[in-house]
Design a protein around this motif. Structure first.
Motif: not given
Length: 475
Positions: A10-17, A78-83, A220-227, A454-460
């Motif tokens: 359930s990393g970002p890629n697994g959740l993204g898939a 609930g995902l909010e990017w802060l810069h 990030v993970a929590d938002a993907l789980v919610a989706e 690698g990277g938290v982008h879920a694109m793989a």
């Protein structure tokens, strides 16, 4: 009856898939061995009550740019990017630090005599950023949807970052700033294609930025789980999969695993050629992570560095190259390249009032167990922020072996799913047209060991899921 899918990991890629498949109408179950989902995008109060420590990934240049994460509109969950005020800083022993701003013009202006060259190197990518990001965050061996965007990399992208920096820039400030961005590839700056990494990370800074997630990367993970849950999917934690027969009633299985873990799975009769390819898979250098709780801000010699979300501690271009060469040779550098995240600059919720959480890791040899590694991280911090040791209230070291114990995908501390040199820059994990196919009907690989890495982008995960859907449509 709906088609069923099982996702292992359930990393970002697994959740993204999983999300892509669930949104397409499949019945999806994600199996996670750990007590919480997220893979390397998890957070916890590691440094005490009231602290939020990113246990793995911390800053997300390609999370904000990810075509999948942007399309999902995870802000609904609930995902909010802060810069931060400054994207990244590269301090030097002598003279002011190089600063990377969201504004290309401001960055160029502060680089003085190198400003024009910095603009020329990045402008084409910045102007076509959305198309470039979509192209870069996918398999290289495909017909590009945006050939003009690909061309915007120009002729310099295949070159080593060291060669590009020396050819274009006159000052160590600009050279170091570029080399620090290129070092995210965890390759020596003299390696081919590292200019592409430097340019991509720089362009990301000047467009979508290098943000952090409010409340920690776990968001990030929590938002993907919610989706996923919103489309009928679910995640089962404390559910290690050691044999494919545990999930094989599913019509399709996606593995968010590294080649080593795939080879260890029971009930998976891989074709001999593919099995040999996985057995040859090479992992890159490791990471030695140090998390600190400080009693105040970092006393950077250049105070402007305190406004940066990311800080690269590597010194000059030559020093970065020398440290990377030692790591590649299996030796711990005296002055390793250290990547620092100051998430609290953008997200004050990371620590109690008056306290500061500092996240850092050094590039170290693969599987490095040298106990000196943590002190050398502190040495690099002290070099550019004299007195920082006196501000440490709590410290947690996580060497490569402990990183892998926490998340088996981080083999011997490799945070990228496999080295990015040689053929592995293009063919991940095997030399074949479809990087996600395992050769076993209904079983696919969707981890960072496949493109785009690698990277938290879920694109793989997104690309693997799209491949699965095309296959199901043909049935």
């Amino acid at each position: 009856m709906r088609a069923t899918a099982a996702v292992v990991g359930s990393g970002p890629n697994g959740l993204g898939a999983a999300v892509v498949l669930a949104r397409a109408g499949l019945e999806v179950v994600v199996h996670e061995a750990a007590p919480t989902p997220g893979g390397a995008a998890r957070s916890a109060p590691l440094l005490g009550p009231g602290t939020v420590v990113d246990l793995g990934a911390a800053v997300h240049p390609f999370g904000a740019a990810s075509p999948l994460l942007r399309a999902l509109d995870l802000g609904r969950h609930g995902l909010e990017w802060l810069h931060p005020p400054v994207v990244a800083a590269h301090p030097l022993d002598d003279g002011p630090a190089g600063l990377l701003h969201r504004s290309l013009a401001r960055t160029a202006e502060e680089l003085g005599p190198d400003g024009r060259a910095w603009t020329a190197l990045h402008r084409g990518v910045v102007d076509r950023w959305e198309d470039v990001a979509e192209t870069a965050l996918g398999p290289l061996l495909r017909r590009p949807r945006h050939p003009a965007a690909l061309a915007s990399f120009g002729l310099r992208a295949p070159w080593p970052a060291a060669a590009t920096a020396r050819a274009l820039f006159r000052t160590e400030r600009a050279r170091g700033l570029f080399a620090g961005s290129a070092a995210h590839a965890v390759l020596p700056p003299g390696h081919v294609l590292t200019s592409a990494f430097g340019t991509l990370f720089g362009a990301a800074a000047h467009t979508t930025g290098w943000p952090v997630a409010r409340g920690g990367s776990q968001a990030v993970a929590d938002a993907l789980v919610a989706e996923l849950a919103a489309h009928g999917g679910r995640v089962v934690t404390d559910s290690p999969v050691t044999d494919l027969r545990q999930v094989r009633p599913a019509d399709v299985v996606l593995l968010d695993l590294t080649p080593r873990q795939v080879l260890a799975l029971g009930g998976l009769d891989l074709p001999p050629r593919y099995r040999r390819a996985l057995a040859r898979w090479r992992h890159g250098p490791g990471a030695h992570k140090v998390d600190l709780l400080l009693d105040g801000p970092v006393p950077w010699r250049d105070p402007r560095v305190g406004r940066a979300g990311t800080v690269h501690l590597g010194g000059t271009l030559a020093e970065i190259g020398a440290a990377a060469a030692r790591v590649r040779a299996g030796r711990l550098p005296e002055r390793p390249f250290v990547l620092v995240a100051q998430q609290g600059v953008a997200d004050p919720s990371r620590a109690p009032a008056g306290r500061h959480v500092l996240w850092a890791y050094a590039h170290v040899p693969h599987g490095c167990a040298d106990p000196a590694a943590g002190e050398r991280v502190l040495g690099q911090l002290e070099r550019f922020a004299p007195g920082v040791r006196d501000r440490v209230l709590a410290r947690v070291d996580t060497p490569p072996a402990r990183l892998e114990a926490w998340n088996p995908n981080l083999v011997d501390g490799d945070v990228g799913g496999g080295a990015l040199d040689g053929l592995q820059q293009v063919f991940r994990p095997a030399v074949q047209a479809d990087p996600y196919a395992t050769g076993v009907p209904g079983v696919w690989l969707c981890s960072s060991s496949t493109p785009p890495g690698g990277g938290v982008h879920a694109m793989a995960g997104a690309h693997a899921a799209a491949r699965v859907l095309r296959e199901l449509a043909r049935r």
